[in-house]
Design a protein around this motif. Structure first.
Motif, PDB file in Angstrom:
ATOM      1  N   LYS A   1      12.203 -91.453 -52.457  1.00 28.81           N
ATOM      2  CA  LYS A   1      11.692 -90.654 -51.394  1.00 28.81           C
ATOM      3  C   LYS A   1      11.516 -91.372 -50.340  1.00 28.81           C
ATOM      4  O   LYS A   1      11.117 -92.364 -50.055  1.00 28.81           O
ATOM      5  N   ILE A   2      12.231 -90.780 -49.072  1.00 27.44           N
ATOM      6  CA  ILE A   2      12.224 -91.004 -47.845  1.00 27.44           C
ATOM      7  C   ILE A   2      11.341 -90.239 -47.222  1.00 27.44           C
ATOM      8  O   ILE A   2      11.564 -89.157 -47.094  1.00 27.44           O
ATOM      9  N   ARG A   3      10.804 -90.708 -46.171  1.00 29.31           N
ATOM     10  CA  ARG A   3       9.797 -90.053 -45.342  1.00 29.31           C
ATOM     11  C   ARG A   3       9.640 -90.499 -43.870  1.00 29.31           C
ATOM     12  O   ARG A   3       9.808 -91.631 -43.733  1.00 29.31           O
ATOM     13  N   ALA A   4       9.283 -89.604 -43.099  1.00 28.75           N
ATOM     14  CA  ALA A   4       9.042 -90.042 -41.667  1.00 28.75           C
ATOM     15  C   ALA A   4       7.931 -89.068 -40.857  1.00 28.75           C
ATOM     16  O   ALA A   4       7.757 -87.915 -41.517  1.00 28.75           O
ATOM     17  N   SER A   5       7.288 -89.732 -40.249  1.00 29.13           N
ATOM     18  CA  SER A   5       6.288 -88.711 -39.540  1.00 29.13           C
ATOM     19  C   SER A   5       6.004 -89.472 -37.993  1.00 29.13           C
ATOM     20  O   SER A   5       6.178 -90.399 -37.874  1.00 29.13           O
ATOM     21  N   ALA A   6       5.640 -88.466 -37.126  1.00 27.51           N
ATOM     22  CA  ALA A   6       5.398 -88.841 -36.013  1.00 27.51           C
ATOM     23  C   ALA A   6       4.235 -87.973 -35.379  1.00 27.51           C
ATOM     24  O   ALA A   6       4.197 -86.928 -35.624  1.00 27.51           O
TER      25      ALA A   6
ATOM     26  N   GLU B   1       2.136 -92.494 -32.597  1.00 27.40           N
ATOM     27  CA  GLU B   1       2.568 -93.192 -33.862  1.00 27.40           C
ATOM     28  C   GLU B   1       3.525 -92.557 -34.333  1.00 27.40           C
ATOM     29  O   GLU B   1       4.065 -91.461 -34.341  1.00 27.40           O
ATOM     30  N   PHE B   2       4.516 -93.339 -34.902  1.00 26.46           N
ATOM     31  CA  PHE B   2       5.783 -92.996 -35.727  1.00 26.46           C
ATOM     32  C   PHE B   2       5.832 -93.933 -36.932  1.00 26.46           C
ATOM     33  O   PHE B   2       5.570 -95.206 -36.915  1.00 26.46           O
ATOM     34  N   ASN B   3       6.077 -93.493 -38.072  1.00 25.39           N
ATOM     35  CA  ASN B   3       6.279 -94.106 -39.235  1.00 25.39           C
ATOM     36  C   ASN B   3       7.592 -93.658 -40.106  1.00 25.39           C
ATOM     37  O   ASN B   3       7.677 -92.465 -40.153  1.00 25.39           O
ATOM     38  N   ILE B   4       8.105 -94.772 -40.815  1.00 28.79           N
ATOM     39  CA  ILE B   4       9.329 -94.312 -41.631  1.00 28.79           C
ATOM     40  C   ILE B   4       8.789 -94.994 -43.037  1.00 28.79           C
ATOM     41  O   ILE B   4       8.564 -96.190 -43.064  1.00 28.79           O
ATOM     42  N   GLY B   5       9.116 -94.224 -44.098  1.00 32.61           N
ATOM     43  CA  GLY B   5       8.515 -94.915 -45.283  1.00 32.61           C
ATOM     44  C   GLY B   5       9.359 -94.598 -46.405  1.00 32.61           C
ATOM     45  O   GLY B   5      10.381 -93.773 -46.416  1.00 32.61           O
ATOM     46  N   LEU B   6       9.589 -95.267 -47.701  1.00 26.49           N
ATOM     47  CA  LEU B   6      10.321 -95.219 -48.470  1.00 26.49           C
ATOM     48  C   LEU B   6       9.539 -95.616 -49.915  1.00 26.49           C
ATOM     49  O   LEU B   6       8.823 -96.373 -49.904  1.00 26.49           O
ATOM     50  N   ASP B   7       9.454 -94.577 -50.917  1.00 24.42           N
ATOM     51  CA  ASP B   7       9.048 -94.882 -52.172  1.00 24.42           C
ATOM     52  C   ASP B   7      10.091 -94.497 -53.130  1.00 24.42           C
ATOM     53  O   ASP B   7      10.953 -93.646 -53.083  1.00 24.42           O
ATOM     54  N   ALA B   8      10.071 -95.717 -54.231  1.00 22.30           N
ATOM     55  CA  ALA B   8      11.204 -96.033 -55.062  1.00 22.30           C
ATOM     56  C   ALA B   8      10.803 -96.466 -56.495  1.00 22.30           C
ATOM     57  O   ALA B   8       9.795 -97.056 -56.389  1.00 22.30           O
TER      58      ALA B   8
ATOM     59  N   LEU C   1       7.328 -98.941 -49.157  1.00 25.18           N
ATOM     60  CA  LEU C   1       7.649 -99.553 -47.820  1.00 25.18           C
ATOM     61  C   LEU C   1       7.445 -98.749 -46.923  1.00 25.18           C
ATOM     62  O   LEU C   1       8.091 -97.681 -46.856  1.00 25.18           O
ATOM     63  N   ASN C   2       7.134 -99.117 -45.812  1.00 25.03           N
ATOM     64  CA  ASN C   2       6.497 -98.457 -44.437  1.00 25.03           C
ATOM     65  C   ASN C   2       6.837 -99.370 -43.362  1.00 25.03           C
ATOM     66  O   ASN C   2       6.331-100.418 -43.120  1.00 25.03           O
ATOM     67  N   VAL C   3       7.442 -98.650 -42.368  1.00 19.48           N
ATOM     68  CA  VAL C   3       7.763 -99.336 -41.098  1.00 19.48           C
ATOM     69  C   VAL C   3       6.864 -98.297 -39.973  1.00 19.48           C
ATOM     70  O   VAL C   3       7.201 -97.268 -40.106  1.00 19.48           O
ATOM     71  N   PHE C   4       6.166 -99.067 -39.022  1.00 19.32           N
ATOM     72  CA  PHE C   4       5.501 -98.225 -38.106  1.00 19.32           C
ATOM     73  C   PHE C   4       5.552 -98.649 -36.813  1.00 19.32           C
ATOM     74  O   PHE C   4       5.616 -99.882 -36.618  1.00 19.32           O
ATOM     75  N   ARG C   5       5.013 -98.000 -35.989  1.00 16.94           N
ATOM     76  CA  ARG C   5       4.909 -98.336 -34.561  1.00 16.94           C
ATOM     77  C   ARG C   5       4.275 -97.277 -33.571  1.00 16.94           C
ATOM     78  O   ARG C   5       4.125 -96.153 -33.974  1.00 16.94           O
TER      79      ARG C   5
ATOM     80  N   ILE D   1       5.265-103.594 -40.654  1.00 14.92           N
ATOM     81  CA  ILE D   1       5.873-103.433 -41.960  1.00 14.92           C
ATOM     82  C   ILE D   1       4.716-103.624 -42.837  1.00 14.92           C
ATOM     83  O   ILE D   1       3.953-104.436 -42.727  1.00 14.92           O
ATOM     84  N   GLU D   2       4.678-102.843 -44.025  1.00 17.53           N
ATOM     85  CA  GLU D   2       3.895-102.728 -45.147  1.00 17.53           C
ATOM     86  C   GLU D   2       4.848-102.646 -46.348  1.00 17.53           C
ATOM     87  O   GLU D   2       5.717-101.737 -46.239  1.00 17.53           O
ATOM     88  N   LEU D   3       4.584-103.219 -47.431  1.00 18.58           N
ATOM     89  CA  LEU D   3       5.300-103.386 -48.574  1.00 18.58           C
ATOM     90  C   LEU D   3       4.165-103.570 -49.815  1.00 18.58           C
ATOM     91  O   LEU D   3       3.371-104.444 -49.884  1.00 18.58           O
ATOM     92  N   ALA D   4       4.495-102.619 -50.771  1.00 19.77           N
ATOM     93  CA  ALA D   4       3.590-102.816 -52.109  1.00 19.77           C
ATOM     94  C   ALA D   4       4.578-102.742 -53.191  1.00 19.77           C
ATOM     95  O   ALA D   4       5.471-101.817 -53.209  1.00 19.77           O
ATOM     96  N   VAL D   5       4.657-103.542 -54.093  1.00 16.25           N
ATOM     97  CA  VAL D   5       5.320-103.624 -55.247  1.00 16.25           C
ATOM     98  C   VAL D   5       4.310-103.569 -56.371  1.00 16.25           C
ATOM     99  O   VAL D   5       3.424-104.279 -56.423  1.00 16.25           O
ATOM    100  N   THR D   6       4.830-102.776 -57.240  1.00 18.16           N
ATOM    101  CA  THR D   6       3.543-102.647 -58.776  1.00 18.16           C
ATOM    102  C   THR D   6       4.619-102.608 -59.781  1.00 18.16           C
ATOM    103  O   THR D   6       5.683-102.052 -59.773  1.00 18.16           O
TER     104      THR D   6
END
Length: 172
Positions: free
Chosen positions: A5-10, A64-71, A82-86, A121-126
């Motif tokens: 899942k790829i997501r973006a928000s602003a 605020e702007f955010n791009i994220g990835l759930d895999a 994974l999230n990248v934000f500014r 950047i924020e990264l979480a691995v489970t």
């Protein structure tokens, strides 16, 4: 790959979280000292301005702007987030002590001034493993890297190293 899942928000948001008093846009007058006149038998209370208002005061702005990835991988045993934000905070509500001369009595109004930028950047691995029908083992790790920068401040210092603009928000 089991899931992606790829997501973006602003967002552009106005906030009043930094305003520490009500009606900061209005002047406030209070009773002050008593003065006498004549032979000292007559007196009256004086009125003095205690707070200077600012009719142009508005909310602080947050962009605020955010791009994220759930895999998910390996039969959904390995999860990655994974999230990248500014973002920026601008028009911060502050009292600009350097913008007004001291002979005005130090009654400086709140003003929209100041700007900060942050990003990271924020990264979480489970890792998940179903051991039995009733027992699930799950372990993970997360990390975050954030970089901040002061873009604009009301400051007037004697030495260059004292200025905060251009430096990290956490710089001392």
């Amino acid at each position: 790959m089991d899931f992606l899942k790829i997501r973006a928000s602003a967002t552009v948001m106005n906030t009043d979280m930094a305003i520490t008093r009500y009606y900061a846009y209005e002047d406030i007058f209070n009773y002050s000292t008593t003065y006498t006149w004549g032979d000292g038998t007559r007196s009256n209370n004086s009125t003095a301005q205690s707070v200077t208002g600012n009719k142009n005061l508005f909310y602080e702005k947050r962009n605020e702007f955010n791009i994220g990835l759930d895999a998910a991988f390996l039969n959904k045993s390995l999860l990655v987030d994974l999230n990248v934000f500014r973002g920026t905070r601008s028009d911060q509500v502050v009292i600009r002590n350097n913008a007004y001369p001291a002979y005005l009595g130090g009654l400086n109004p709140y003003d929209n001034y100041g700007e900060d930028r942050y990003g990271g950047i924020e990264l979480a691995v489970t890792w998940r493993k179903q051991l039995t029908n009733d027992l699930l083992l799950e372990t993970g790790a997360s990390m975050m890297y954030v970089k901040t920068k002061v873009l604009k401040r009301d400051e007037n210092w004697g030495f260059d190293y004292q200025y905060r603009a251009g430096k990290s928000l956490t710089a001392t």
